[in-house]
Motif scaffolding. Structure first.
Motif, PDB file in Angstrom:
ATOM      1  N   LYS A 146       0.175   3.523  -0.665  1.00  0.00           N
ATOM      2  CA  LYS A 146      -0.860   3.950   0.279  1.00  0.00           C
ATOM      3  C   LYS A 146      -1.720   2.765   0.704  1.00  0.00           C
ATOM      4  O   LYS A 146      -2.047   2.609   1.890  1.00  0.00           O
ATOM      5  N   LEU A 193      10.938   6.880  -1.546  1.00  0.00           N
ATOM      6  CA  LEU A 193      11.196   8.315  -1.433  1.00  0.00           C
ATOM      7  C   LEU A 193      12.611   8.683  -1.862  1.00  0.00           C
ATOM      8  O   LEU A 193      12.836   9.729  -2.472  1.00  0.00           O
ATOM      9  N   THR A 210       8.978   2.478   2.171  1.00  0.00           N
ATOM     10  CA  THR A 210       8.766   3.920   2.034  1.00  0.00           C
ATOM     11  C   THR A 210      10.078   4.650   1.772  1.00  0.00           C
ATOM     12  O   THR A 210      10.163   5.513   0.895  1.00  0.00           O
ATOM     13  N   ASP A 212       4.048   2.475  -7.255  1.00  0.00           N
ATOM     14  CA  ASP A 212       3.553   3.845  -7.338  1.00  0.00           C
ATOM     15  C   ASP A 212       2.963   4.266  -5.997  1.00  0.00           C
ATOM     16  O   ASP A 212       2.833   3.480  -5.055  1.00  0.00           O
ATOM     17  N   GLU A 213       2.597   5.551  -5.916  1.00  0.00           N
ATOM     18  CA  GLU A 213       2.119   6.115  -4.657  1.00  0.00           C
ATOM     19  C   GLU A 213       0.816   5.465  -4.200  1.00  0.00           C
ATOM     20  O   GLU A 213       0.618   5.208  -3.003  1.00  0.00           O
TER      21      GLU A 213
END
Length: 327
Positions: A231, A279, A275, A226-227
């Motif tokens: 991060k 995406l 990434t 997940d994001e």
């Protein structure tokens, strides 16, 4: 006898609206899970002799095939971490008990059950589905009717673990690997391969996941990213000092400071790969196919720098194609 007891499971399998493409993708995911379950690298770091067994003499010794097989089995026994392995064994025992209760094993004695499973009974996929359905589904595999609300159901994640236990048993212990469940064309009624990868099991797991989602359960893949996690990974790699890339990194220093693995450049290369995969919704092997020539740097009409990735393949088109995937 077993067919009558599992009437609900049979009816459920016959009515599943699952496409062949979905089955193929589910099969690929399960094979990937089986192959990624190995923990050899961690074990090798803890014990350099984990795979390369120490020798007591420089003189070569003659080994029989039986000795070689024993040594290889010893070197490979911890492919699955002990905690997971114990859980798989417990789940396998519950599956065996379930089949015994259904009387599908007939008069087979407990000491001969291993031989029975290795013979790969034709109805094995049905028994696997029924076992999972009995624990995870809203439908009763015996009657085909909805279960009473008071009967507990396990989550889809637990159902995945149940299927993984079957995959491990037949794939690793019975050495069937990731071979698909197929019928012998020369001997009808005789099957080979891993029953966990049969179409019946794959279709059912897809259907179960969809129904769990519709019922409000949050179904997350064990490999999902997940994001928030991305991060944290970016911040961790961003704070890695570039000076560590310049300093000599001896084997002793690597052992004393395992947190310095890979180095600055490799970490950022992997971060970019993660990434892009997230995406563009790519599998890792798809992301590895991207070449420098697939990336175009340009500016928007407002002068904003843009990096355009042109993928030389499409996830839904077997013949390929090029399109702008992300900016």
């Amino acid at each position: 006898m077993a067919s009558k007891l599992l009437a609900g499971a049979i009816a459920q399998l016959e009515s599943l609206p699952v496409s062949f493409e979905d089955v193929a993708e589910e099969q690929a995911d399960e094979i990937e899970s089986m192959e990624s379950a190995a923990d050899l690298e961690d074990q090798q770091e803890k014990d350099p002799n984990y795979i390369r067994l120490p020798t007591t003499s420089n003189k070569k010794q003659k080994l029989s095939e039986a000795d070689m097989e024993r040594i290889v089995a010893k070197a490979s026994e911890n492919v699955i971490v002990p905690g997971t392995l114990n859980e798989y064994r417990q789940l396998w025992d519950t599956f065996v008990d379930f089949c015994i209760d259904l009387e599908v094993t007939g008069d087979v004695q407990p000491e001969n059950l291993d031989t029975f499973w290795r013979s790969l009974p034709v109805r094995l996929p049905l028994w696997i589905v029924s076992w999972i359905m009995n624990k995870a589904d809203d439908m009763d595999p015996h009657t085909g009717k909805p279960k009473d609300p008071s009967i507990p159901r396990v989550t889809y994640a637990r159902a995945q673990k149940m299927r993984a236990a079957i995959s491990h048993k037949f794939g690793r212990e019975y050495k069937l690997g990731t071979q698909a469940w197929t019928e012998n064309p020369l001997t009808p009624g005789i099957f080979s391969g891993n029953p966990s990868l049969s179409v019946a099991v794959l279709q059912y797991m897809i259907s179960l996941r969809r129904r769990k989602v519709r019922a409000g359960e949050i179904v997350t893949s064990a490999r999902a990213m997940d994001e928030a996690t991305m991060k944290k990974l970016w911040e961790f790699n961003k704070n890695f000092e570039i000076e560590y890339e310049i300093k000599p990194n001896s084997r002793k220093r690597k052992q004393e400071h395992p947190e310095l693995w890979a180095g600055y450049k490799v970490r950022h290369m992997l971060q970019t790969l993660y990434t892009v995969s997230m995406l563009c919704l790519l599998r890792y092997d798809e992301a590895l196919r991207i070449m420098w020539s697939d990336i175009v740097f340009e500016n928007s009409p407002d002068g904003v720098p843009i990096a355009t990735l042109n993928l030389p393949f499409r996830k839904t088109d077997q013949t390929g194609g090029t399109y702008n995937s992300c900016h």
